[in-house]
Design an enzyme around this catalytic site. Structure first.
Site, mmCIF file in Angstrom:
data_model
loop_
_atom_site.group_PDB
_atom_site.id
_atom_site.type_symbol
_atom_site.label_atom_id
_atom_site.label_comp_id
_atom_site.label_asym_id
_atom_site.label_seq_id
_atom_site.Cartn_x
_atom_site.Cartn_y
_atom_site.Cartn_z
ATOM 1 N N HIS A 63 0.855 -1.198 0.000
ATOM 2 C CA HIS A 63 0.000 0.000 0.000
ATOM 3 C C HIS A 63 0.885 1.239 0.000
ATOM 4 O O HIS A 63 1.337 1.713 1.042
ATOM 5 C CB HIS A 63 -0.915 -0.010 1.226
ATOM 6 C CG HIS A 63 -2.034 0.978 1.151
ATOM 7 N ND1 HIS A 63 -3.363 0.626 1.204
ATOM 8 C CD2 HIS A 63 -2.027 2.329 1.024
ATOM 9 C CE1 HIS A 63 -4.116 1.704 1.117
ATOM 10 N NE2 HIS A 63 -3.319 2.763 1.014
ATOM 11 N N HIS A 96 1.174 5.030 -2.341
ATOM 12 C CA HIS A 96 0.604 5.887 -3.395
ATOM 13 C C HIS A 96 1.715 6.605 -4.149
ATOM 14 O O HIS A 96 2.559 7.280 -3.538
ATOM 15 C CB HIS A 96 -0.352 6.908 -2.790
ATOM 16 C CG HIS A 96 -1.619 6.304 -2.259
ATOM 17 N ND1 HIS A 96 -2.764 6.186 -3.026
ATOM 18 C CD2 HIS A 96 -1.931 5.770 -1.046
ATOM 19 C CE1 HIS A 96 -3.718 5.625 -2.304
ATOM 20 N NE2 HIS A 96 -3.234 5.358 -1.100
ATOM 21 N N ASP A 127 1.680 9.267 -6.026
ATOM 22 C CA ASP A 127 1.688 10.724 -5.890
ATOM 23 C C ASP A 127 1.939 11.178 -4.461
ATOM 24 O O ASP A 127 1.969 12.380 -4.188
ATOM 25 C CB ASP A 127 0.389 11.334 -6.424
ATOM 26 C CG ASP A 127 -0.860 10.739 -5.801
ATOM 27 O OD1 ASP A 127 -0.772 9.671 -5.181
ATOM 28 O OD2 ASP A 127 -1.943 11.339 -5.946
ATOM 29 N N GLY A 154 -9.281 7.851 -2.021
ATOM 30 C CA GLY A 154 -9.801 9.184 -1.732
ATOM 31 C C GLY A 154 -10.636 9.197 -0.468
ATOM 32 O O GLY A 154 -10.687 8.222 0.292
ATOM 33 N N GLU A 167 -11.934 4.812 7.582
ATOM 34 C CA GLU A 167 -12.445 6.034 8.203
ATOM 35 C C GLU A 167 -13.668 5.763 9.083
ATOM 36 O O GLU A 167 -14.254 4.677 9.040
ATOM 37 C CB GLU A 167 -12.814 7.049 7.114
ATOM 38 C CG GLU A 167 -11.613 7.688 6.430
ATOM 39 C CD GLU A 167 -12.042 8.785 5.487
ATOM 40 O OE1 GLU A 167 -12.952 9.553 5.818
ATOM 41 O OE2 GLU A 167 -11.468 8.864 4.391
#
Length: 359
Positions: A17, A19, A21, A182, A212
Site C-alpha cells: 500500500h 501511493h 503521488d 480518496g 475512516e
C-alpha cells in the site's frame, strides 16, 4: 533483541500500500515545479522546510486537509516525462530500501490536467517502474513492482477506470489490481457497484480503502462487494475489546473473527494511521495485537513524502514498539508476499528468498 534499522534495511521486505503521488522526493518536487512554473506556489523552496511542511499536513488529524497536500504533487505529474520520472524514482528508492516486492497505486484520472489520455498515463507509470527496477537491480537491489489502478470514490468515473484497468492488464501483466481511493466517509464502496462488478467479472484483483469513521461500515461494505484485501482497516479495533497490545489477546466481534478466520489481508500503515488520528500512537496501533493474534497484516507506507517514512523505518518503529522478534518481522514480510497480487511463481520465488533471509 529488536532488529536495528540497519538490520531491517538489509532484509527483504514487501510493500502493498503505497501511493505514487505521495512518494515524490522533495528535490524532484522542486525541479519539476521549476519546469512548469509552479515554484511560486510551493510553501517553501528549502528542501528541509518543504519536507517538514508536507509532514505537518499529514499530522493535522484531518484527512481532508491531509489530502489537500496532494495539490502540489499532482501539479507536477501532468506530463508523461514527469510521471515516468516519479515512477522510476519510486521503484529505485524502494529497491535500495530493501523492498523485494512492491505494489504501488495511483489514480490515472488525477493526471489528465495537461491533456493526457488515461492509457498514456498508465503507460508512463509502467515505463517508469520498469526503468527504476532495472536501475535498482544494477546496484544490487532487485525489486519487483506491480501496479494497482485506483478510481476516486468521490467522482463518477469508477466504471471507466475499472474498464481501463482491465484493458491495461491485457497488455501488461504488471497491472494487477483495482482500488477505490480518496475520501471515504460519506463515499462507501457501494456507490461504485457497477465498477466493482466489472472488476470481479473479469477476474481482476480488488482491494478497497476502508479506514475512516464512523465505525465498521466501510469495512463490511468492502467485504460484501468482494474486496480481497482491506486498505488500512485499522478501525477493526472497534470490533475488539479487552485487548492486550503486546500479546494480541482480545475478545473479538463478528467482523474481526470473519477477517481473522478467512485471513483477509489488512494493509496497515502505522505512521499514517497515527498522523491522521485513527489511533493515538504506534504503541496503541492495531498491528501489534493483530500480528500476534494471527491476522494477515503487513507494514506499509501509504505516502512516503507526507509521512516522511520508508518501508524500513516503518518496520523498525513497529518492531521497536512491540518488541518484535526477527521471526515476527519475517512474518510481516511473508504476510505481504502471501497477500500480494503478483504472478504466482514469481511470488513463490520471492517467498523462498524471504524465508531464507529471516531464518
Amino acid at each position: 533483541m529488536t532488529l536495528s534499522l540497519t538490520d531491517i534495511r538489509a532484509l527483504p521486505k514487501v510493500l502493498l500500500h503505497d501511493h505514487l503521488d505521495g512518494g515524490l522526493r522533495p528535490q524532484t518536487m522542486l525541479e519539476l515545479s521549476d519546469e512548469i512554473g509552479w515554484t511560486p506556489r510551493l510553501p517553501s523552496t528549502d528542501l528541509a522546510e518543504l519536507q517538514a511542511w508536507f509532514t505537518r499536513g499529514a499530522e493535522t488529524k484531518d484527512l481532508l486537509q491531509y489530502l489537500a497536500t496532494f495539490e502540489h504533487t499532482l501539479a507536477v505529474m501532468q506530463t508523461e516525462a514527469a510521471i515516468e520520472r516519479v515512477a522510476a524514482e519510486a521503484a529505485f528508492d524502494l529497491g535500495v530500501d530493501g523492498v523485494r516486492y512492491a505494489e504501488v497505486r495511483f489514480a490515472p484520472e488525477l493526471h489528465q490536467g495537461g491533456g493526457l489520455g488515461l492509457e498514456a498515463v498508465v503507460e508512463a507509470v509502467q515505463a517508469g517502474f520498469r526503468r527504476g527496477s532495472q536501475e535498482a537491480a544494477l546496484v544490487g537491489h532487485p525489486i519487483t513492482v506491480n501496479t494497482i489502478i485506483c478510481a476516486m470514490r468521490t467522482e463518477q468515473r469508477s466504471l471507466e477506470i475499472a474498464q481501463l484497468a482491465v484493458r491495461m492488464r491485457t497488455n501488461d501483466p504488471r497491472v494487477v489490481a483495482f482500488d477505490l481511493a480518496g475520501a471515504e466517509t460519506g463515499w462507501p464502496p457501494s456507490l461504485h457497484i457497477e465498477a466493482l462488478e466489472h472488476i470481479r467479472r473479469h477476474q481482476m484483483h480488488l482491494t478497497i480503502h476502508a479506514s475512516e469513521p464512523p465505525d465498521l461500515e466501510l469495512i463490511t461494505d468492502a467485504l460484501a462487494l468482494g474486496a480481497e484485501r482491506i486498505g488500512h482497516g485499522v478501525r477493526l479495533l472497534a470490533d475488539m475489546t479487552d485487548i492486550d497490545f503486546m500479546t494480541g489477546e482480545a475478545t473479538m466481534g463478528p467482523v474481526a473473527r470473519y477477517i481473522l478466520e478467512r485471513q483477509i489481508p489488512l494493509e496497515l500503515a502505522p505512521t499514517c494511521n497515527v498522523q491522521i488520528g485513527a489511533v493515538e500512537s504506534i504503541s496503541q496501533h492495531a498491528i501489534g495485537p493483530f500480528l500476534r493474534a494471527g491476522f494477515r497484516v503487513n507494514v506499509n507506507t501509504d505516502n512516503r513524502l507526507m509521512s516522511n517514512v520508508s518501508v524500513s523505518s516503518e518496520v523498525h518503529v513497529v518492531a521497536d514498539a512491540f518488541s518484535l522478534t526477527r521471526a515476527e518481522v519475517g512474518r510481516i514480510a511473508l504476510n505481504g508476499i502471501d497477500a500480494s497480487f503478483g504472478d504466482w511463481s514469481e511470488r513463490q520465488a520471492i517467498r523462498a528468498e524471504i524465508e531464507r533471509a529471516y531464518s
